[in-house]
Design a protein around this motif. Sequence first.
Motif, PDB file in Angstrom:
ATOM      1  N   ASN A   1       0.818  -1.215   0.000  1.00  0.00           N
ATOM      2  CA  ASN A   1       0.000   0.000   0.000  1.00  0.00           C
ATOM      3  C   ASN A   1       0.853   1.267   0.000  1.00  0.00           C
ATOM      4  OD1 ASN A   1      -2.451  -1.395   0.009  1.00  0.00           O
ATOM      5  ND2 ASN A   1      -2.479  -1.556   2.240  1.00  0.00           N
ATOM      6  N   TYR A   2       2.044   1.187   0.607  1.00  0.00           N
ATOM      7  CA  TYR A   2       2.946   2.344   0.599  1.00  0.00           C
ATOM      8  C   TYR A   2       3.357   2.678  -0.830  1.00  0.00           C
ATOM      9  CZ  TYR A   2       6.885   5.391   1.683  1.00  0.00           C
ATOM     10  OH  TYR A   2       7.750   6.453   1.752  1.00  0.00           O
ATOM     11  N   ARG A   3       3.694   1.650  -1.605  1.00  0.00           N
ATOM     12  CA  ARG A   3       4.047   1.888  -3.006  1.00  0.00           C
ATOM     13  C   ARG A   3       2.853   2.430  -3.781  1.00  0.00           C
ATOM     14  NH1 ARG A   3       6.808  -3.041  -2.129  1.00  0.00           N
ATOM     15  NH2 ARG A   3       5.062  -4.224  -3.041  1.00  0.00           N
ATOM     16  N   ALA A   4       1.660   1.903  -3.475  1.00  0.00           N
ATOM     17  CA  ALA A   4       0.458   2.345  -4.191  1.00  0.00           C
ATOM     18  C   ALA A   4       0.139   3.801  -3.896  1.00  0.00           C
ATOM     19  CB  ALA A   4      -0.723   1.453  -3.811  1.00  0.00           C
ATOM     20  N   ILE A   5       0.291   4.219  -2.640  1.00  0.00           N
ATOM     21  CA  ILE A   5      -0.084   5.603  -2.314  1.00  0.00           C
ATOM     22  C   ILE A   5       0.945   6.583  -2.873  1.00  0.00           C
ATOM     23  CG2 ILE A   5       1.048   6.004  -0.050  1.00  0.00           C
ATOM     24  CD1 ILE A   5      -1.803   6.975   0.864  1.00  0.00           C
ATOM     25  N   LYS A   6       2.211   6.161  -2.974  1.00  0.00           N
ATOM     26  CA  LYS A   6       3.219   7.039  -3.569  1.00  0.00           C
ATOM     27  C   LYS A   6       3.002   7.201  -5.072  1.00  0.00           C
ATOM     28  CE  LYS A   6       5.167   7.925   0.257  1.00  0.00           C
ATOM     29  NZ  LYS A   6       4.887   9.238   0.893  1.00  0.00           N
ATOM     30  N   ALA A   7       2.302   6.236  -5.673  1.00  0.00           N
ATOM     31  CA  ALA A   7       2.011   6.319  -7.108  1.00  0.00           C
ATOM     32  C   ALA A   7       0.773   7.154  -7.408  1.00  0.00           C
ATOM     33  CB  ALA A   7       1.841   4.913  -7.681  1.00  0.00           C
ATOM     34  N   CYS A   8       0.004   7.518  -6.387  1.00  0.00           N
ATOM     35  CA  CYS A   8      -1.201   8.328  -6.599  1.00  0.00           C
ATOM     36  C   CYS A   8      -0.813   9.720  -7.084  1.00  0.00           C
ATOM     37  CB  CYS A   8      -2.017   8.432  -5.315  1.00  0.00           C
ATOM     38  SG  CYS A   8      -2.779   6.879  -4.788  1.00  0.00           S
ATOM     39  N   ARG A   9      -1.575  10.230  -8.020  1.00  0.00           N
ATOM     40  CA  ARG A   9      -1.223  11.515  -8.637  1.00  0.00           C
ATOM     41  C   ARG A   9      -2.014  12.685  -8.077  1.00  0.00           C
ATOM     42  NH1 ARG A   9      -2.010   9.706 -14.760  1.00  0.00           N
ATOM     43  NH2 ARG A   9      -3.746   8.656 -13.722  1.00  0.00           N
TER      44      ARG A   9
ATOM     45  N   ARG B   1      -7.233  13.279  -4.210  1.00  0.00           N
ATOM     46  CA  ARG B   1      -8.445  12.462  -4.310  1.00  0.00           C
ATOM     47  C   ARG B   1      -8.102  10.988  -4.456  1.00  0.00           C
ATOM     48  NH1 ARG B   1     -12.766  12.623  -2.026  1.00  0.00           N
ATOM     49  NH2 ARG B   1     -12.333  10.438  -1.668  1.00  0.00           N
ATOM     50  N   GLU B   2      -7.086  10.677  -5.280  1.00  0.00           N
ATOM     51  CA  GLU B   2      -6.670   9.282  -5.436  1.00  0.00           C
ATOM     52  C   GLU B   2      -6.160   8.709  -4.121  1.00  0.00           C
ATOM     53  OE1 GLU B   2      -3.951   8.280  -8.535  1.00  0.00           O
ATOM     54  OE2 GLU B   2      -5.062   9.382 -10.058  1.00  0.00           O
ATOM     55  N   ARG B   3      -5.383   9.503  -3.378  1.00  0.00           N
ATOM     56  CA  ARG B   3      -4.855   9.024  -2.100  1.00  0.00           C
ATOM     57  C   ARG B   3      -5.975   8.765  -1.111  1.00  0.00           C
ATOM     58  NH1 ARG B   3      -0.723  12.781  -3.403  1.00  0.00           N
ATOM     59  NH2 ARG B   3      -1.631  14.441  -2.120  1.00  0.00           N
ATOM     60  N   LEU B   4      -6.967   9.671  -1.064  1.00  0.00           N
ATOM     61  CA  LEU B   4      -8.085   9.485  -0.143  1.00  0.00           C
ATOM     62  C   LEU B   4      -8.914   8.254  -0.515  1.00  0.00           C
ATOM     63  CD1 LEU B   4      -9.318  13.149   0.461  1.00  0.00           C
ATOM     64  CD2 LEU B   4      -8.068  11.674   2.037  1.00  0.00           C
ATOM     65  N   GLU B   5      -9.119   8.023  -1.796  1.00  0.00           N
ATOM     66  CA  GLU B   5      -9.878   6.844  -2.222  1.00  0.00           C
ATOM     67  C   GLU B   5      -9.148   5.559  -1.848  1.00  0.00           C
ATOM     68  OE1 GLU B   5     -10.498   7.506  -6.364  1.00  0.00           O
ATOM     69  OE2 GLU B   5     -12.208   8.862  -6.059  1.00  0.00           O
ATOM     70  N   LEU B   6      -7.816   5.558  -1.975  1.00  0.00           N
ATOM     71  CA  LEU B   6      -7.040   4.389  -1.582  1.00  0.00           C
ATOM     72  C   LEU B   6      -7.129   4.180  -0.075  1.00  0.00           C
ATOM     73  CD1 LEU B   6      -5.045   2.087  -2.046  1.00  0.00           C
ATOM     74  CD2 LEU B   6      -3.183   3.771  -1.980  1.00  0.00           C
TER      75      LEU B   6
END
Length: 234
Positions: free
Chosen positions: A140-148, A151-156
């Motif tokens: 999940n750490y890698r996924a949140i760093k990939a958010c642009r 809004r994307e970070r909050l949805e994750l």
Amino acid sequence: MTNNKTSLKKLRMLEVSFQTYLQPWELSKFRGAMAHKVGLENDWFHNHNNEDEQKEESFHYRYPLIQYKLHKRRPLLLCIDRGVEEAHHFFTQSDWSLKIGDKQHDMRIHRLHLQEYNLHYWEHPRLYRLHNWLALNSENYRAIKACRSLRERLELLERILRNHILNFYGAMGVHLEEELEVHITEPLDLKRVSYKGIKKEAYTLDFETNVFLPNFIGLGQGTSVGFGVVKPYR
């Protein structure tokens, strides 16, 4: 009182706060002192797997039913479901003193509260505050760093929080058959904390959900030592 749907399960919880005071970094020492006091064979107090002798550090991957918190700087023992019965391993002892770090503490009870809750869906979502939530494993750490975007970070984070609530209910023996709603309403704080010697991101935020969550339960990583504490918003 607001109407709610049929109870999914009755859940007992025991909250015991003590008269002494601790610093946040002493919580893990409080947990260790309590585990040694009751005997390491009572593994609900520490969650280490006593049966796996092949590994020096082996853990039960389960939701902890005995959790250690700080409330107004006082150490608080939270016992959930079966953990209520397990609490007798400490309270039936003649001597309640604990050596926490290099200091001896006389663990006199400040407040004891035994409560039975109904786990249920709310008719309308309720607001909660989540303190120092360790949401991110390595994936999940890698996924949140990939958010642009924010809004994307909050949805994750909403998806992760939803999974953590499902894990809590599952650990209580309840399968949520209806749709679980989770919405982050206010991201309040993000800070770096040390957990098991690793620096992690801890989130404090407000969120709404359509299921009941008891006061003081933990969600995410580090629930047994004061991370991810849920409180109803007042």
